[in-house]
Design an enzyme around this catalytic site. Structure first.
Site, short mmCIF file in Angstrom:
data_model
loop_
_atom_site.label_atom_id
_atom_site.label_comp_id
_atom_site.label_asym_id
_atom_site.label_seq_id
_atom_site.Cartn_x
_atom_site.Cartn_y
_atom_site.Cartn_z
N ASP A 27 64.13 57.66 57.70
CA ASP A 27 63.93 56.77 56.55
C ASP A 27 63.09 57.59 55.56
O ASP A 27 61.88 57.73 55.73
CB ASP A 27 63.21 55.50 56.99
CG ASP A 27 63.01 54.53 55.82
OD1 ASP A 27 62.99 55.00 54.67
OD2 ASP A 27 62.87 53.32 56.08
N ARG B 172 51.38 41.68 55.43
CA ARG B 172 52.09 42.54 56.38
C ARG B 172 51.48 42.27 57.76
O ARG B 172 50.70 43.03 58.28
CB ARG B 172 51.94 44.03 56.02
CG ARG B 172 52.60 44.43 54.72
CD ARG B 172 54.09 44.74 54.79
NE ARG B 172 54.99 43.62 54.77
CZ ARG B 172 56.26 43.70 54.36
NH1 ARG B 172 56.75 44.83 53.88
NH2 ARG B 172 57.05 42.67 54.44
N PHE C 242 60.47 48.70 60.43
CA PHE C 242 60.34 48.18 59.08
C PHE C 242 61.26 46.96 58.98
O PHE C 242 62.33 46.92 59.60
CB PHE C 242 60.66 49.21 57.99
CG PHE C 242 60.43 48.62 56.64
CD1 PHE C 242 59.14 48.34 56.21
CD2 PHE C 242 61.48 48.23 55.83
CE1 PHE C 242 58.91 47.70 54.99
CE2 PHE C 242 61.26 47.59 54.61
CZ PHE C 242 59.96 47.34 54.20
N THR C 243 60.86 45.98 58.19
CA THR C 243 61.52 44.67 58.15
C THR C 243 63.03 44.77 57.93
O THR C 243 63.82 44.32 58.77
CB THR C 243 60.88 43.81 57.06
OG1 THR C 243 60.91 44.54 55.82
CG2 THR C 243 59.44 43.46 57.39
N LYS D 56 61.06 53.94 45.60
CA LYS D 56 59.67 54.33 45.88
C LYS D 56 59.43 55.76 45.40
O LYS D 56 59.25 55.97 44.21
CB LYS D 56 59.39 54.19 47.39
CG LYS D 56 59.18 52.75 47.87
CD LYS D 56 60.44 52.00 48.05
CE LYS D 56 60.29 50.73 48.86
NZ LYS D 56 61.54 49.97 48.94
N PHE E 204 59.26 36.36 55.48
CA PHE E 204 58.11 36.58 54.60
C PHE E 204 58.47 36.45 53.12
O PHE E 204 57.64 36.11 52.31
CB PHE E 204 57.47 37.95 54.87
CG PHE E 204 58.44 39.10 54.74
CD1 PHE E 204 59.25 39.46 55.80
CD2 PHE E 204 58.55 39.80 53.55
CE1 PHE E 204 60.16 40.51 55.67
CE2 PHE E 204 59.45 40.85 53.41
CZ PHE E 204 60.26 41.19 54.48
N TYR F 184 84.05 54.17 36.06
CA TYR F 184 84.11 53.52 37.38
C TYR F 184 84.16 54.58 38.48
O TYR F 184 83.49 54.45 39.50
CB TYR F 184 85.34 52.61 37.48
CG TYR F 184 85.34 51.81 38.77
CD1 TYR F 184 84.71 50.57 38.84
CD2 TYR F 184 85.92 52.33 39.93
CE1 TYR F 184 84.67 49.86 40.02
CE2 TYR F 184 85.89 51.63 41.12
CZ TYR F 184 85.26 50.39 41.16
OH TYR F 184 85.21 49.69 42.34
O1 PLI Z 1 63.89 47.62 49.27
P1 PLI Z 1 65.01 48.54 49.58
O2 PLI Z 1 66.22 47.84 50.05
O3 PLI Z 1 65.30 49.52 48.50
O4 PLI Z 1 64.50 49.48 50.78
C1 PLI Z 1 64.24 49.01 52.05
C2 PLI Z 1 63.15 49.83 52.67
C3 PLI Z 1 63.45 50.71 53.65
N1 PLI Z 1 62.49 51.45 54.26
C4 PLI Z 1 61.19 51.35 53.92
C5 PLI Z 1 60.18 52.17 54.64
C6 PLI Z 1 60.82 50.48 52.92
O5 PLI Z 1 59.54 50.40 52.59
C7 PLI Z 1 61.80 49.67 52.27
C8 PLI Z 1 61.48 48.69 51.31
N2 PLI Z 1 60.21 48.39 51.09
C9 PLI Z 1 59.71 47.49 50.27
C10 PLI Z 1 60.53 46.57 49.45
C11 PLI Z 1 58.27 47.42 50.22
O6 PLI Z 1 57.74 46.61 49.44
O7 PLI Z 1 57.62 48.18 50.96
#
Ligand code: PLI
Length: 469
Positions: free
Chosen positions: A227, A394, A136-137, A270, A461, A84
């Site tokens: 970011d 998008r 970004f969303t 990513k 979305f 933990y």
């Molecule tokens: O999906 P998260 O919570 O791990 O990350 C959010 C996020 C933050 N910044 C950017 C530039 C992103 O692209 C992003 C998440 N993007 C997704 C889920 C996508 O499909 O692009």
């Protein structure tokens, strides 16, 4: 086309690139009939987020959490220290972030939006203004929920899908200066900078630009946060296109870029080649202290932040793999391969081809469908119907409503993203995808738009439902 953005083939003569790995394990894909897909997309309310993945053939919804891990990463999973508190894997992760990104203090989170939540809560007060190189969303919604207002200060070229500017992710320094003059630096806790700007089509920001942004912001006492979600991919574009960086490695470029910022949040799903994970990293001990306090409320203890020990180990290894030049050349090369096929066939896509995805330009694809009849949503549904390939809207749906007026926001870019997971699909899958897009393009005149029949309040979305007009 400028020298900066010559294709890989042109740059290296007739020698092709290939992936710097071979395949050790495979996962079968499901094939469906058109009838089955018709039923599936109707049940999903014409929203590709609501499809079951078992009904999808080639899944280009996102590059988020969809990468194939390496054998080293899988081996690392066996080294999970599931304590933990004080897991050995956290210290490996912390060291990797410090070494490759260069920040002093690291707070683990379950994924990117967990880190966005923490930094927004720590830095933003009611009435603050956050400038950035396009929204970004999830980032913007956390900034708004913390009391802030996001203002886009990206260069105009970013909103033009035909512009060939090599760094469409750059900040327009005049727009930023005007905003500072208008609202006052004391209302601007930080500027929010993204690598390879997702909503602009995966477009990079240059090293020269981040240096200028830092100089301007620090003159006014404004912080710069990054970011870093796709910053390693951005580093590859700097190496390829920016003078003075051709002989530097992706690894060196990434670290230099981060050195011009005060901290970063990361969706490790990513660039870092893992299925789950994230972090927030900063240089200021005070900010770290507050974030480390909040993480235990919202995510988990400050040495796991919502990740299992094994996830942190795979992430530490993934960070190392993500900065290898060969990896990035093949990764971005594959995206470009798909984009160049579509270019050859005259299908409208965002130029130049971006880092993580090819973005179909739905406004030019369906010029007869008005934006409030959701051309990109329509196109994503049509592509699925044709071939079982899943992309993502998008455009106007992703942009949501203005919290002040309640009206739709009408973004200049109305796109369908064909996002390429890392190390997952082959060149043959790219050929099949391009051919499916072409088939949908050939049918474009007969296609009609959609109406929204269900709309959630936040990030609509993901769960909105549509019906055919
Ligand atoms: O999906 P998260 O919570 O791990 O990350 C959010 C996020 C933050 N910044 C950017 C530039 C992103 O692209 C992003 C998440 N993007 C997704 C889920 C996508 O499909 O692009």
């Amino acid at each position: 086309m400028s020298d900066h953005i010559k294709t890989m083939g042109q740059q290296f003569g007739r020698r092709s690139w290939a992936e710097p790995w071979k395949i050790k394990m495979v996962e079968p894909l499901t094939m469906t009939t058109r009838e089955q897909r018709q039923r599936a997309i109707e049940e999903a309310g014409y929203n590709t987020f609501l499809l079951r993945s078992q009904d999808v053939y080639i899944d280009l919804l996102t590059d988020s959490g969809t990468s194939a891990m390496s054998d080293r990463q899988w081996a690392g999973m066996m080294l999970g220290d599931e304590a933990y508190a004080g897991s050995a894997n956290f210290y490996r992760l912390e060291a990797a972030v410090q070494e490759y990104y260069g920040y002093r203090y690291v707070v683990p989170t379950h994924q990117g939006r967990g880190a966005e939540h923490l930094i927004s809560k720590v830095e933003i007060k009611q009435g603050d203004v956050i400038a950035g190189n396009m929204y970004f969303t999830t980032t913007r919604v956390h900034q708004e929920l913390a009391g802030g207002r996001f203002v886009d200060v990206i260069i105009d070229e970013a909103h033009d899908p035909t512009s060939l500017h090599p760094f469409k992710g750059n900040v327009d320094l005049d727009k930023l200066q005007r905003l500072i003059d208008e609202v006052g630096a004391d209302k601007m806790p930080y500027v929010s900078i993204a690598g390879t700007v997702n909503m602009a089509g995966g477009q990079p920001i240059s090293m020269a630009n981040i240096r200028d942004v830092q100089a301007l912001c620090h003159k006014h006492g404004i912080k710069v946060y990054l970011d870093a979600t796709r910053m390693a991919e951005n580093a590859f574009f700097i190496q390829e296109r920016e003078e003075g960086y051709a002989h530097k490695s992706v690894r060196e470029i990434l670290k230099e870029f981060c050195s011009y910022t005060d901290g970063a949040w990361m969706s490790a799903k990513k660039d870092s080649l893992v299925n789950i994970g994230g972090w927030l990293a900063v240089n200021d001990a005070n900010v770290f202290d507050k974030a480390r306090n909040l993480v235990v409320i919202y995510e988990g203890l400050h040495t796991y932040g919502g990740m299992a020990g094994r996830d942190m180990e795979a992430l530490a290894i993934g960070i190392e793999e993500s900065v290898q030049d060969d990896h990035q050349r093949a990764r971005i090369g594959q995206v470009r391969y798909l984009g160049e096929l579509l270019n050859e066939w005259g299908i409208p896509i965002v130029q130049p081809i971006g880092g993580h995805a090819v973005f179909l330009d739905a406004k030019r694809f369906y010029p007869h469908i008005p934006q409030n009849e959701f051309p990109a949503q329509t196109l994503a549904a049509e592509l699925y119907l044709d071939s079982g390939i899943r992309g993502m809207e998008r455009g106007i749906v992703s942009a949501g409503r203005d919290p002040q007026t309640g009206d739709h926001r009408y973004p200049a870019l109305e796109l369908v993203r064909l996002t390429i997971p890392r190390r997952v699909y082959t060149q043959a899958h790219m050929d099949v995808t391009a051919e499916a897009v072409k088939a949908v393009y050939d049918q474009r005149e007969a296609t009609r738009g959609l109406q929204m029949v269900y709309e959630p309040e936040y990030l609509r979305f993901f769960q909105a439902r549509f019906a055919r007009l």
